[in-house]
Enzyme design. Structure first.
Site, PDB file in Angstrom:
ATOM      1  N   ARG A 154       1.867  -0.627  10.389  1.00 15.77           N
ATOM      2  CA  ARG A 154       3.268  -0.275  10.630  1.00 15.77           C
ATOM      3  C   ARG A 154       3.509   1.232  10.555  1.00 15.77           C
ATOM      4  NH1 ARG A 154       4.079  -5.739   8.060  1.00 15.77           N
ATOM      5  NH2 ARG A 154       2.670  -4.863   6.543  1.00 15.77           N
ATOM      6  N   ILE A 155       3.012   1.880   9.489  1.00 19.18           N
ATOM      7  CA  ILE A 155       3.300   3.305   9.301  1.00 19.18           C
ATOM      8  C   ILE A 155       2.391   4.160  10.190  1.00 19.18           C
ATOM      9  CG2 ILE A 155       3.269   5.192   7.621  1.00 19.18           C
ATOM     10  CD1 ILE A 155       3.909   2.976   5.460  1.00 19.18           C
ATOM     11  N   THR A 233      -0.212   9.813   2.406  1.00 21.47           N
ATOM     12  CA  THR A 233       1.022   9.198   1.894  1.00 21.47           C
ATOM     13  C   THR A 233       0.770   7.718   1.612  1.00 21.47           C
ATOM     14  OG1 THR A 233       1.819   8.692   4.134  1.00 21.47           O
ATOM     15  CG2 THR A 233       2.576  10.759   3.157  1.00 21.47           C
ATOM     16  N   SER A 234      -0.503   7.313   1.508  1.00 20.24           N
ATOM     17  CA  SER A 234      -0.797   5.886   1.349  1.00 20.24           C
ATOM     18  C   SER A 234      -1.014   5.521  -0.123  1.00 20.24           C
ATOM     19  CB  SER A 234      -1.997   5.501   2.193  1.00 20.24           C
ATOM     20  OG  SER A 234      -2.227   4.125   2.105  1.00 20.24           O
ATOM     21  N   ARG A 235      -2.228   5.710  -0.613  1.00 13.82           N
ATOM     22  CA  ARG A 235      -2.521   5.451  -2.026  1.00 13.82           C
ATOM     23  C   ARG A 235      -3.504   6.513  -2.510  1.00 13.82           C
ATOM     24  NH1 ARG A 235       1.476   3.034  -2.304  1.00 13.82           N
ATOM     25  NH2 ARG A 235       1.853   0.884  -2.916  1.00 13.82           N
ATOM     26  N   ASP A 259       1.325  12.823  -1.128  1.00 15.25           N
ATOM     27  CA  ASP A 259       2.499  12.193  -1.748  1.00 15.25           C
ATOM     28  C   ASP A 259       2.048  11.201  -2.811  1.00 15.25           C
ATOM     29  OD1 ASP A 259       5.375  11.724  -1.907  1.00 15.25           O
ATOM     30  OD2 ASP A 259       4.946   9.743  -1.053  1.00 15.25           O
ATOM     31  N   GLU A 264      -1.638   9.078 -10.620  1.00 18.21           N
ATOM     32  CA  GLU A 264      -0.190   9.353 -10.617  1.00 18.21           C
ATOM     33  C   GLU A 264       0.581   8.540 -11.643  1.00 18.21           C
ATOM     34  OE1 GLU A 264       0.715   8.145  -6.467  1.00 18.21           O
ATOM     35  OE2 GLU A 264       2.020   6.623  -7.346  1.00 18.21           O
ATOM     36  N   HIS A 296       5.323  10.871  -4.808  1.00 22.17           N
ATOM     37  CA  HIS A 296       5.484   9.516  -4.262  1.00 22.17           C
ATOM     38  C   HIS A 296       6.937   9.260  -3.827  1.00 22.17           C
ATOM     39  CE1 HIS A 296       3.338   5.410  -4.354  1.00 22.17           C
ATOM     40  NE2 HIS A 296       4.283   5.373  -3.462  1.00 22.17           N
ATOM     41  N   GLN A 297       7.397  10.091  -2.923  1.00 16.70           N
ATOM     42  CA  GLN A 297       8.794   9.970  -2.483  1.00 16.70           C
ATOM     43  C   GLN A 297       8.932   9.628  -1.002  1.00 16.70           C
ATOM     44  OE1 GLN A 297       9.933  14.430  -2.958  1.00 16.70           O
ATOM     45  NE2 GLN A 297      11.251  13.733  -1.312  1.00 16.70           N
ATOM     46  N   ALA A 298       7.791   9.324  -0.343  1.00 21.24           N
ATOM     47  CA  ALA A 298       7.871   9.088   1.105  1.00 21.24           C
ATOM     48  C   ALA A 298       8.804   7.928   1.451  1.00 21.24           C
ATOM     49  CB  ALA A 298       6.479   8.836   1.672  1.00 21.24           C
ATOM     50  N   PHE A 299       8.924   6.964   0.528  1.00 20.08           N
ATOM     51  CA  PHE A 299       9.761   5.782   0.807  1.00 20.08           C
ATOM     52  C   PHE A 299      11.248   6.046   0.560  1.00 20.08           C
ATOM     53  CE2 PHE A 299      11.218   4.431  -3.406  1.00 20.08           C
ATOM     54  CZ  PHE A 299      10.473   5.286  -4.205  1.00 20.08           C
TER      55      PHE A 299
HETATM   56  P1  NAD Z   1       0.034  -2.117   7.149  1.00 17.63           P
HETATM   57  O1  NAD Z   1      -0.572  -3.278   6.439  1.00 17.63           O
HETATM   58  O2  NAD Z   1       1.083  -2.362   8.187  1.00 17.63           O
HETATM   59  O3  NAD Z   1      -1.107  -1.254   7.854  1.00 17.63           O
HETATM   60  C1  NAD Z   1      -2.329  -0.944   7.241  1.00 17.63           C
HETATM   61  C2  NAD Z   1      -3.364  -0.808   8.347  1.00 17.63           C
HETATM   62  O4  NAD Z   1      -4.593  -0.380   7.747  1.00 17.63           O
HETATM   63  C3  NAD Z   1      -3.651  -2.144   9.062  1.00 17.63           C
HETATM   64  O5  NAD Z   1      -3.580  -1.954  10.466  1.00 17.63           O
HETATM   65  C4  NAD Z   1      -5.068  -2.489   8.621  1.00 17.63           C
HETATM   66  O6  NAD Z   1      -5.804  -3.208   9.590  1.00 17.63           O
HETATM   67  C5  NAD Z   1      -5.627  -1.092   8.404  1.00 17.63           C
HETATM   68  N1  NAD Z   1      -6.853  -1.072   7.605  1.00 17.63           N
HETATM   69  C6  NAD Z   1      -7.265  -1.941   6.648  1.00 17.63           C
HETATM   70  N2  NAD Z   1      -8.472  -1.572   6.188  1.00 17.63           N
HETATM   71  C7  NAD Z   1      -8.820  -0.447   6.872  1.00 17.63           C
HETATM   72  C8  NAD Z   1      -9.953   0.412   6.838  1.00 17.63           C
HETATM   73  N3  NAD Z   1     -10.987   0.163   6.015  1.00 17.63           N
HETATM   74  N4  NAD Z   1      -9.974   1.487   7.675  1.00 17.63           N
HETATM   75  C9  NAD Z   1      -8.951   1.722   8.530  1.00 17.63           C
HETATM   76  N5  NAD Z   1      -7.852   0.939   8.593  1.00 17.63           N
HETATM   77  C10 NAD Z   1      -7.791  -0.126   7.774  1.00 17.63           C
HETATM   78  O7  NAD Z   1       0.573  -1.149   5.995  1.00 17.63           O
HETATM   79  P2  NAD Z   1       1.716  -0.039   6.120  1.00 17.63           P
HETATM   80  O8  NAD Z   1       3.036  -0.669   5.869  1.00 17.63           O
HETATM   81  O9  NAD Z   1       1.501   0.748   7.370  1.00 17.63           O
HETATM   82  O10 NAD Z   1       1.378   0.842   4.825  1.00 17.63           O
HETATM   83  C11 NAD Z   1       0.234   1.670   4.792  1.00 17.63           C
HETATM   84  C12 NAD Z   1       0.017   2.208   3.384  1.00 17.63           C
HETATM   85  O11 NAD Z   1       1.117   3.034   3.017  1.00 17.63           O
HETATM   86  C13 NAD Z   1      -0.092   1.125   2.294  1.00 17.63           C
HETATM   87  O12 NAD Z   1      -1.265   1.381   1.540  1.00 17.63           O
HETATM   88  C14 NAD Z   1       1.078   1.338   1.396  1.00 17.63           C
HETATM   89  O13 NAD Z   1       0.734   1.094   0.065  1.00 17.63           O
HETATM   90  C15 NAD Z   1       1.404   2.805   1.634  1.00 17.63           C
HETATM   91  N6  NAD Z   1       2.811   3.120   1.405  1.00 17.63           N
HETATM   92  C16 NAD Z   1       3.150   4.275   0.770  1.00 17.63           C
HETATM   93  C17 NAD Z   1       4.487   4.594   0.550  1.00 17.63           C
HETATM   94  C18 NAD Z   1       4.937   5.889  -0.117  1.00 17.63           C
HETATM   95  O14 NAD Z   1       6.098   5.995  -0.547  1.00 17.63           O
HETATM   96  N7  NAD Z   1       4.103   6.907  -0.207  1.00 17.63           N
HETATM   97  C19 NAD Z   1       5.483   3.708   0.964  1.00 17.63           C
HETATM   98  C20 NAD Z   1       5.098   2.546   1.633  1.00 17.63           C
HETATM   99  C21 NAD Z   1       3.766   2.246   1.849  1.00 17.63           C
END
Ligand code: NAD
Length: 338
Positions: A154-155, A233-235, A259, A264, A296-299
């Site tokens: 999604r992101i 901005t993921s983990r 982020d 953290e 961690h404020q991206a959301f």
């Molecule tokens: P999502 O599940 O829609 O997308 C994740 C994508 O990663 C999927 O397409 C999946 O197939 C792919 N993936 C899985 N394993 C992989 C690998 N080994 N290599 C490459 N791609 C791989 O998730 P999303 O909603 O897009 O969220 C993505 C990340 O952002 C999540 O980890 C979430 O925790 C993080 N996040 C952070 C914040 C923030 O405030 N910083 C807010 C929301 C989400």
């Protein structure tokens, strides 16, 4: 339902109270983070609502189950901090908010990238001191450069689309699933090694799993294009921080915007301005001029907070009424997104 809401800040309460006008749960707002020392605060409730840095390991879930908690509602997308195996064994259902506002995170990612690349964070600090000199602030155009997007869910898909169609970048992507619409937009899928070797900037959007833990480590940095910039901005644990610091010191890494940070949980979401921070790696990161960190404020947008609150509370209402739970996290998802 009576819900103990852990790790709440004023903004959480504001949006949960507003959304609860429709669901009418009894919400107890707790400032404490959920861990083994605070789990007992859930006594007298039927559900727990938790967030990204709460600890829901087997011991904590066991204590919650003893207190009669049968539902954990994560008010976030990621659930790498929940032991789903233990939850399943204990009969505790876990729900989450899979997609509250991918735009919030994608837009923040682009914001971080632009700020880092064009030295906006440094310019802001200078201008506050009436220093209008431009030395050291030269950036690069995004247009025409190669961006690597790891994870096009999604992101990541929004970020890839924006970089490709909005900024005219070459966009490489790696994911276990290809998105044909992105390919049609000109995004080219490749393997992670090629992505690292060819990208000027890599932005991380895959979940934290055993496979992606320390995806960016010393080996990856050695194989990356020299001067690579990284946005995460993921983990936090997608990046091995000591390896990142070495990469910055050797200039192999040209800049980093974070982020999220592996440790953290000891820092973010709290005002520590009067404390002595003990995390030397984190403090070292802050000394680099080409490192930009946010907590961690991206959301954190009005839209995302509204959606998080509404989805969380309606999942709790569904559980209470015995309706199906579309946002339940099942154990078989562990290998993919835990
Ligand atoms: P999502 O599940 O829609 O997308 C994740 C994508 O990663 C999927 O397409 C999946 O197939 C792919 N993936 C899985 N394993 C992989 C690998 N080994 N290599 C490459 N791609 C791989 O998730 P999303 O909603 O897009 O969220 C993505 C990340 O952002 C999540 O980890 C979430 O925790 C993080 N996040 C952070 C914040 C923030 O405030 N910083 C807010 C929301 C989400």
């Amino acid at each position: 339902m009576r819900v103990a809401v852990f790790a709440t800040k004023p903004y959480d309460r504001r949006f949960l109270v507003e959304a609860n006008r429709r669901t009418g749960h009894h919400l107890t707002f707790l400032e404490a983070r959920l861990d083994a020392t605070t789990a007992s605060l859930a006594a007298g409730h039927q559900a727990v609502c938790a967030f990204v840095n709460d600890r829901l390991d087997a011991a904590v879930l066991g204590r919650l189950a003893e207190l009669g908690i049968r539902l954990v509602a994560m008010r976030c997308a990621g659930y790498n901090n929940v032991d789903l195996q233990a939850a399943g064994t204990l009969g505790v259902t876990v729900v989450r908010v899979p997609a509250y506002s991918p735009h919030a995170v994608a837009e923040f990612t682009i914001g971080l990238l632009l700020a880092l690349d064009r030295n906006i964070h440094r310019a802001w600090a200078r201008v506050r001191e009436n220093n209008f000199a431009l030395d050291g602030l030269i950036g690069r155009n995004l247009h025409g450069r190669t961006m690597g997007v790891v994870g096009t869910g999604r992101i990541g898909a929004l970020v890839a689309r924006s970089l490709r169609l909005g900024f005219g970048c070459h966009v490489l992507a790696s994911d276990v699933h290809r998105d044909p619409e992105l390919e049609a937009a000109g995004v080219r899928y490749t393997d992670p090694a090629t992505l690292l070797a060819e990208s000027d900037v890599v932005t991380l959007h895959c979940p934290l799993t055993p496979e992606t833990h320390h995806l960016i480590d010393a080996r990856a940095i050695a194989a990356a294009r020299p001067g690579l910039m990284i946005v995460n901005t993921s983990r936090g644990a997608l990046i091995d921080t000591p390896a990142l610091i070495e990469g910055l010191k050797s200039r192999r890494i040209g800049g980093v915007a974070l982020d999220v940070y592996e440790q953290e949980a000891d820092l973010f979401f709290e005002d520590l301005s009067n404390e002595i921070v003990q995390d030397d790696d984190f403090q070292r990161l802050l000394t680099f001029p080409n490192v930009l960190v946010t907590g961690h404020q991206a959301f954190l947008t009005e839209e995302a907070l509204t959606s998080i609150a509404e989805t969380t509370l309606s999942s709790i209402a569904d559980a209470e009424a015995g309706r199906p739970l579309p946002h339940a996290v099942h154990r078989q998802q562990v290998t993919r997104t835990a």
